[in-house]
Write a protein that holds these residues in place. Structure first.
Motif, short mmCIF file in Angstrom:
data_model
loop_
_atom_site.label_atom_id
_atom_site.label_comp_id
_atom_site.label_asym_id
_atom_site.label_seq_id
_atom_site.Cartn_x
_atom_site.Cartn_y
_atom_site.Cartn_z
N VAL A 175 20.19 -20.07 -41.91
CA VAL A 175 21.30 -19.45 -41.17
C VAL A 175 22.62 -20.11 -41.58
N GLU A 176 23.65 -19.29 -41.74
CA GLU A 176 25.00 -19.81 -41.99
C GLU A 176 25.83 -19.63 -40.73
N VAL A 177 26.46 -20.71 -40.28
CA VAL A 177 27.33 -20.63 -39.10
C VAL A 177 28.76 -20.96 -39.53
N GLU A 228 44.97 -24.89 -24.17
CA GLU A 228 44.77 -25.79 -23.03
C GLU A 228 44.52 -27.23 -23.47
N LYS A 229 44.07 -27.41 -24.72
CA LYS A 229 43.83 -28.75 -25.25
C LYS A 229 44.96 -29.21 -26.16
N GLY A 230 46.06 -28.43 -26.20
CA GLY A 230 47.20 -28.82 -27.01
C GLY A 230 46.97 -28.63 -28.49
N THR A 231 46.12 -27.65 -28.86
CA THR A 231 45.77 -27.47 -30.26
C THR A 231 45.75 -25.99 -30.64
N VAL A 232 45.65 -25.77 -31.94
CA VAL A 232 45.32 -24.45 -32.48
C VAL A 232 44.17 -24.67 -33.46
N PRO A 233 43.36 -23.62 -33.70
CA PRO A 233 42.21 -23.82 -34.60
C PRO A 233 42.64 -23.92 -36.06
N GLN A 234 41.90 -24.70 -36.81
CA GLN A 234 42.08 -24.74 -38.25
C GLN A 234 41.29 -23.59 -38.87
N PRO A 235 41.54 -23.26 -40.12
CA PRO A 235 40.75 -22.21 -40.77
C PRO A 235 39.27 -22.55 -40.69
N PRO A 236 38.42 -21.56 -40.42
CA PRO A 236 36.99 -21.83 -40.24
C PRO A 236 36.33 -22.26 -41.55
N TYR A 237 35.23 -22.98 -41.42
CA TYR A 237 34.40 -23.34 -42.57
C TYR A 237 32.95 -23.06 -42.21
N SER A 238 32.12 -22.94 -43.22
CA SER A 238 30.72 -22.56 -42.99
C SER A 238 29.78 -23.73 -43.27
N VAL A 239 28.65 -23.74 -42.55
CA VAL A 239 27.60 -24.74 -42.73
C VAL A 239 26.26 -24.03 -42.72
N GLN A 240 25.37 -24.43 -43.63
CA GLN A 240 24.02 -23.86 -43.65
C GLN A 240 23.07 -24.73 -42.85
N ILE A 241 22.37 -24.12 -41.90
CA ILE A 241 21.38 -24.82 -41.09
C ILE A 241 20.09 -24.00 -41.07
N TYR A 242 19.06 -24.53 -40.41
CA TYR A 242 17.76 -23.88 -40.45
C TYR A 242 17.21 -23.70 -39.03
N ALA A 243 16.88 -22.46 -38.71
CA ALA A 243 16.28 -22.14 -37.41
C ALA A 243 14.76 -22.27 -37.53
N ILE A 244 14.16 -23.09 -36.63
CA ILE A 244 12.72 -23.33 -36.68
C ILE A 244 12.10 -22.82 -35.38
N THR A 245 11.20 -21.84 -35.52
CA THR A 245 10.45 -21.35 -34.37
C THR A 245 9.09 -22.02 -34.35
N ASP A 246 8.79 -22.72 -33.24
CA ASP A 246 7.52 -23.44 -33.10
C ASP A 246 6.66 -22.70 -32.09
N PRO A 247 5.58 -22.05 -32.51
CA PRO A 247 4.76 -21.26 -31.58
C PRO A 247 4.02 -22.11 -30.55
N LEU A 248 3.72 -23.37 -30.88
CA LEU A 248 3.00 -24.21 -29.91
C LEU A 248 3.88 -24.61 -28.74
N PHE A 296 17.27 -25.89 -34.11
CA PHE A 296 18.01 -25.87 -35.36
C PHE A 296 18.04 -27.27 -35.95
N GLN A 297 17.96 -27.36 -37.27
CA GLN A 297 18.09 -28.64 -37.93
C GLN A 297 18.89 -28.47 -39.22
N SER A 298 19.48 -29.58 -39.68
CA SER A 298 20.38 -29.51 -40.84
C SER A 298 19.62 -29.47 -42.17
N GLU A 299 18.39 -30.00 -42.19
CA GLU A 299 17.61 -30.03 -43.42
C GLU A 299 16.43 -29.06 -43.32
N ALA A 300 16.08 -28.45 -44.44
CA ALA A 300 14.95 -27.52 -44.46
C ALA A 300 13.63 -28.28 -44.44
#
Length: 632
Positions: free
Chosen positions: A45-47, A119-139, A145-149
């Motif tokens: 997944v890319e967020v 409200e926090k005295g800020t504005v957002p910076q341009p967005p950036y993307s990160v690849q992470i991994y969604a793990i479904t555990d049936p047990l 989610f975790q950063s490494e595959a």
């Protein structure tokens, strides 16, 4: 006494872990241990993430004007108000629109995201993307989610799904709402979505199709000799997977899993092993009592010589009939911090007004009291159950802070009659401590009063382990149902046994911050009874958890009050110890969560909680300079 390992269905690769389990917990016997594989589902997944930066003066004015002006202004109107060339206003608004802070339409309005950053005295910076991994555990039926595959490796083991029904439903990541993705990322411990810091996951997309990954797990079937209970554990290495274990144990109890099929463990083997274990357990209890009897006989034949060594070595003496009730009262009254009692039955004849008053006085002094009872193997089979009004009166005993003072539990299946006070004095014998008829007539009973350290410790470990196992069951139920009220009793048992660290670990491991105020109550009682030292590392750990508290939680008032009382108790004992706990990071959290006031400093805060009660806060402030030095 147990079956040889070779006679049990135990995989060779798990034998060392089996030996470790049985060595650490003598009451446990591993009846079977087998390795399996089962499948996880992994999705890439890319967020997209936005982080804040401080806004400049012009950006602040534009956003503020868009919020406060009625009706909202146009670009030309803002330029006129500021006396600036419209080019500057339009250029800044283009930037704010690209950052999704200002709406794309005119007049100028602020987006909900823009308000959040403003409200926090800020504005957002341009967005950036990160690849992470969604793990479904049936047990565990969890999405994380975790950063490494996960590595896709071949595992040549039996498939657990061939033996039991596993819900292999794959979570469809694209169908999830953004809020669900954000929450799962937070719950997984990834520092990618941290709204309190202005760091926000704004969108996501699936990069590749879901992949099946095989994972190795170990299944253990254990028998607890103290609880006489069969249980199933699922482990990843040495880590116990509680949710998976509870799920399989439930299926087994419902008759949906065959241990014969799952791990070649027959009912005949279980029955045979159970009998051997229980025989050994009863033999151990009798052997312990026989040691006491022999020691008593030896003491009776020795001349009485008062020496310091005799005090250190301890004694074992026999009490009969009328001596018993007197010793019972004296030993209980001598308690400084802890009393453990086991009595097969509890009657109103003993637990009368006088006895309840005794318990209340002990609790007022800070003594923890745990009472176990029951002789039948099942609670519903008890012929002489504790009268409900007696149990109610016992549980009505409270500490001066209104917290539980005495805990009474059905543990069952034991005829032992024992009392252990401060891990120094052990009373055992034939006397039913809490169910004799309430008179003092000779009945031919005898009791041993033991102060020999190793024998007292042996008895303590046996009885304390029964309470620990009961607390473990209570905690499992509380965790499964996420029930705050159910968690009270195991916390109080751990506190009574000096196991506050275990209770705190449960809070931390399960991210159940709502229990922090309860843990503080347990710790406070431990400080008062001197069963918990003021310099315990548990306080440092508990303070570190404040970073995870936002201040908006429903339990914030209890948390504030709890920390004030704990700091007061520590400071009353040792002011420097309390002051050392209030590091710059901790103090920042105390101010942020309003545990302390903005006008306070660590030393003045501590002083407010250690001066005599007759001095009010205003008096204190006049005596303390801003630097924290005392004025004359």
């Amino acid at each position: 006494m147990f079956l040889a390992s070779s006679a049990k269905p135990i995989d060779d690769s798990l034998q060392n872990l089996v030996d470790e389990i049985e060595t650490k917990s003598p009451s446990l016997s591993v009846l079977a241990a087998r390795q399996f594989r089962y499948s996880l589902h992994q999705t890439s997944v890319e967020v997209n993430i936005k982080e804040p930066r401080p806004f400049n003066v012009l950006e602040e004015f534009i956003i503020r004007a868009a919020i406060e002006f009625q009706p909202p202004p146009t670009e030309e109107e803002l330029a006129s108000v500021l006396g600036l060339d419209p080019v500057f206003i339009k250029s800044t608004i283009v930037t704010l629109r690209e950052l999704q802070t200002i709406s794309l339409t005119s007049p100028i309005t602020v987006t909900s995201e823009g308000r959040l950053f403003y409200e926090k005295g800020t504005v957002p910076q341009p967005p950036y993307s990160v690849q992470i991994y969604a793990i479904t555990d049936p047990l565990s039926a969890k999405l994380t989610f975790q950063s490494e595959a996960l590595n896709d490796i071949l595992i040549n083991l039996p498939n657990l799904a061939d033996f039991i029904t596993i819900n292999n439903t794959i979570t469809q990541i694209p169908s999830l709402k953004l809020e669900e993705i954000q929450q799962n990322i937070q719950d997984s411990g990834l520092a990618l979505h941290v709204p309190t810091e202005g760091k926000i996951v704004t969108s996501f997309r699936v990069l590749a199709s879901t992949q099946t990954i095989w994972k190795k797990i170990s299944l253990f079937v254990l028998f607890d000799a103290i609880e006489e209970k069969l249980s199933i554990q699922i482990r990843n290495g040495k880590q116990i997977l509680d949710i998976a274990s509870n799920s399989l144990e439930k299926l087994h109890n419902e008759g949906k899993i065959s241990l014969q099929t799952l791990c070649e463990l027959s009912d005949e083997t279980i029955t045979f092993e159970r009998k051997l274990i229980l025989k050994q357990k009863n033999a151990e209890v009798e052997a312990r009592l026989e040691k006491v009897r022999q020691q008593t006989l030896e003491n009776a034949t020795k001349p009485v010589v008062e020496t310091d060594n005799s005090v250190i070595a301890g004694t074992a003496i026999q009490l009969r009939d009328g001596q018993i009730s007197q010793a019972f009262s004296e030993v209980l009254n001598s308690a400084q911090y802890q009393i453990l009692i086991y009595s097969p039955w509890i009657s109103q004849a003993v637990v009368d007004g006088k006895f309840l008053t005794l318990l209340q006085n002990l609790v007022n002094r800070g003594v923890w009291i745990l009472i176990g009872y029951g002789i039948s193997r099942r609670q519903e089979d008890e012929e002489r159950p504790i009268p409900s009004e007696v149990e109610k009166k016992i549980r009505a005993i409270k500490t001066p802070d209104g917290l539980p003072g005495v805990q009474v539990f059905w543990l069952g299946d034991s005829h032992i009659k024992e009392i252990i006070v401060d891990q120094k004095i052990h009373l055992c014998g034939s006397h039913n401590w809490l169910s004799y008829r309430g008179d003092y007539l000779p009945r031919g009973e005898s009791v041993y009063q033991v102060t020999i350290p190793n024998q007292v410790q042996e008895a303590y470990e046996f009885l304390a382990r029964r309470f620990q196992n009961y607390a473990k069951q209570l905690w499992a139920n509380a965790l499964e149902n996420r029930d705050f009220k159910l968690a009270v009793e195991p916390f109080w048992i751990w506190g009574a046994l000096g196991m506050e660290k275990v209770a705190l670990e449960k809070v931390e491991q399960n991210n159940w911050l709502e229990l922090l105020p309860m843990w503080l109550n347990v710790a406070l009682q431990g400080l008062k009874s001197k069963n918990l030292l003021p310099d315990s590392t548990s306080f440092t750990t508990a303070l570190s958890l404040l970073n995870q508290v936002s201040g908006e939680e429903t339990f914030i008032d209890s948390l504030q009050q709890g920390w004030r009382k704990v700091i007061e108790a520590i400071a009353t004992n040792n002011r420097d110890t309390a002051l050392n706990l209030l590091s710059p990071e901790v103090w920042a959290n105390f101010l942020r969560l309003h545990i302390a006031q903005e006008s306070d400093l660590p030393d003045t805060f501590i002083l407010q909680h250690t001066v005599p009660q007759r001095q009010g806060k205003e008096q204190i402030k006049t005596k303390v300079k801003r630097k924290g030095t005392i004025t004359s």
